[in-house]
Enzyme design. Structure first.
Site, PDB file in Angstrom:
ATOM      1  CG  ASN A  32       8.427   9.298   4.629  1.00 39.75           C
ATOM      2  OD1 ASN A  32       9.620   9.346   4.860  1.00 39.75           O
ATOM      3  ND2 ASN A  32       7.633   8.372   5.143  1.00 39.75           N
ATOM      4  CG  HIS A 119       7.921  -0.949   4.003  1.00 42.80           C
ATOM      5  ND1 HIS A 119       6.575  -1.166   4.170  1.00 42.80           N
ATOM      6  CD2 HIS A 119       8.242   0.068   4.833  1.00 42.80           C
ATOM      7  CE1 HIS A 119       6.094  -0.301   5.061  1.00 42.80           C
ATOM      8  NE2 HIS A 119       7.090   0.456   5.470  1.00 42.80           N
ATOM      9  CD  GLU A 163      11.741  -0.687   0.342  1.00 43.46           C
ATOM     10  OE1 GLU A 163      12.116   0.490   0.419  1.00 43.46           O
ATOM     11  OE2 GLU A 163      11.483  -1.391   1.334  1.00 43.46           O
ATOM     12  CG  ASP A 192       7.443  -0.213  -2.294  1.00 44.44           C
ATOM     13  OD1 ASP A 192       7.310   0.967  -2.633  1.00 44.44           O
ATOM     14  OD2 ASP A 192       7.025  -0.664  -1.201  1.00 44.44           O
ATOM     15  CE  LYS A 226       6.452   5.951   1.790  1.00 43.35           C
ATOM     16  NZ  LYS A 226       6.175   6.061   3.223  1.00 43.35           N
TER      17      LYS A 226
HETATM   18  C1  PLP Z   1       8.913   1.175   0.894  1.00 41.33           C
HETATM   19  C2  PLP Z   1       7.558   1.390   1.456  1.00 41.33           C
HETATM   20  N1  PLP Z   1       6.515   0.751   0.908  1.00 41.33           N
HETATM   21  C3  PLP Z   1       5.276   0.905   1.393  1.00 41.33           C
HETATM   22  C4  PLP Z   1       5.029   1.721   2.465  1.00 41.33           C
HETATM   23  C5  PLP Z   1       3.637   1.850   2.984  1.00 41.33           C
HETATM   24  O1  PLP Z   1       3.022   2.940   2.410  1.00 41.33           O
HETATM   25  P1  PLP Z   1       1.824   3.675   3.149  1.00 41.33           P
HETATM   26  O2  PLP Z   1       2.459   4.611   4.135  1.00 41.33           O
HETATM   27  O3  PLP Z   1       1.081   4.372   2.084  1.00 41.33           O
HETATM   28  O4  PLP Z   1       1.024   2.620   3.844  1.00 41.33           O
HETATM   29  C6  PLP Z   1       6.056   2.428   3.056  1.00 41.33           C
HETATM   30  C7  PLP Z   1       5.725   3.322   4.181  1.00 41.33           C
HETATM   31  O5  PLP Z   1       6.431   3.870   4.899  1.00 41.33           O
HETATM   32  C8  PLP Z   1       7.366   2.254   2.546  1.00 41.33           C
HETATM   33  O6  PLP Z   1       8.406   2.886   3.095  1.00 41.33           O
END
Ligand code: PLP
Length: 373
Positions: A32, A119, A163, A192, A226
């Protein structure tokens, strides 16, 4: 149990990422790190510098001795960048999403509406909120008609979770449509932006800017692991919600604060944001061209529109076969299978990044041409 998972071609193992391979010929489409900052000497040099100047360990929970002033600097900077009233820095996006949902769930009369493809961290947060099932509604992916009927049937303090760029499908909801429904039914949007932040939109501000989304009222989750190639996440929100998170969000309160080095690295990376526009533009070019090529060859990439490109295979074994074919030819990808995606929609997820140069792109296209259905 493991035998059953293996029999269903779902056994997971930890495999070093392609970009850490000793074979420099490998094209890594698994990460990512969309702006390819892991391989950017200026980014790496900035990290070395902050690592010299800041302590690595925060020393405790942010409420108990772990609060470093650089957290607030980073939060204010990101809130400004995202045109939000304020922001709160978390050790991870998972903790941020869990905190948002469990905190909102404590408000009197709260009701949640969540896209079915959200997610795992959003799903788990909603489950952990303790709201009874009739107050946590799931709507079909991007189905605003279904969402509207759920909103119309529900009274109370409503929150819509989505998202902005879906992690396994690479598609985007109708953000203007979500805001319209939020206005019509008095709901608040919780968006998100994990996969879009720092990559999409003006100067990487995400996919919400430029739409009708009202940034200062919405709650937005921006992750640093990411596009920024760091770690951690910020919840951008009105100030009252930041205060509430600090007071009641268990994944915020009962964990060691993030590393001050990460927050300082975040500040340094934000300061460089404008200079990274070329990388963002290249990422958009690579994404568009590969999508058009694959579709022309007969591969389905569903409704993907940005740098996450799912090649839909259907059966688990087919996704594994395509991923193996790519690997044999030096292209590292991941087969994504249930339960991460719905049964029958196994796919090879291509995570595109700004480090894909023109010859790499031609090589990827040629390998897919050899596999074409
Ligand atoms: C849409 C989404 N939100 C939140 C997260 C979680 O983020 P983090 O990797 O910082 O825990 C991810 C992780 O892959 C994600 O794809």
């Amino acid at each position: 149990m493991l035998a059953a998972i293996a029999a269903d071609h779902r056994l997971r193992t930890l495999v070093p990422a392609g970009s850490y391979s000793k074979d420099h010929n490998v094209i890594d489409l698994t990460s990512n790190d969309y702006l390819d900052l892991r391989h950017d000497p200026v980014h790496q040099a900035a990290l070395h510098e902050v690592a010299r100047d800041f302590p690595f360990g925060s020393g405790g929970s942010r409420l108990l001795g772990g609060e470093h002033p650089v957290f607030r600097d980073f939060e204010r900077m990101v809130a400004d960048f995202a045109d939000a009233e304020d922001a709160l820095f978390f050790p991870s996006g998972f903790a941020a999403n869990e905190s948002v949902a469990t905190t909102l769930g404590r408000l009197p009369d709260a009701a949640f509406f969540s896209d079915e493809l959200n997610h795992a961290s959003i799903i788990d947060g909603i489950r952990a909120s303790g709201l009874e099932k009739s107050r946590r509604r799931i709507f079909a992916h991007n189905d605003l008609t279904m969402l509207e009927s759920q909103l119309a049937q529900t009274k109370g303090l409503k929150f819509i979770f989505s998202e902005s760029l879906f992690s396994m499908d690479g598609d985007t909801p109708d953000l203007n449509g979500l805001q319209t429904l939020a206005d019509r039914y008095g709901a608040t949007l919780v968006i998100d932006e994990a996969h879009a932040f720092f990559c999409n939109g003006p100067e990487g501000r995400g996919l919400c800017p430029g739409t009708g989304i009202r940034h200062r009222e919405a709650i937005r989750i921006l992750t640093c692991g990411k596009g920024m190639s760091l770690q951690g996440a910020l919840v951008c929100s009105p100030s009252w919600f930041r205060d509430l998170l600090i007071n009641v969000a268990r994944p915020f309160i009962y964990t060691t604060g993030p590393s001050p080095v990460l927050a300082a690295a975040g500040v340094a990376t934000m300061q460089r944001s404008a200079a990274l526009q070329e990388k963002r533009d290249h990422l958009a070019f690579v994404s568009r061209r590969l999508r058009v090529t694959l579709n022309g060859l007969g591969f389905s990439t569903a409704r993907a529109g940005h740098h996450i490109l799912p090649v839909i295979c259907g059966e688990n074994s087919k996704a594994l076969a395509l991923s193996a074919f790519l690997a044999e030819r030096g292209i590292s990808s991941r087969a994504i299978r249930p339960p991460t995606v719905p049964a029958g929609t196994a796919r090879v997820r291509l995570s595109l990044h700004a480090g894909i140069a023109e010859p790499d792109l031609a090589r990827i296209e040629s390998v897919f041409r050899d596999f074409a259905p």
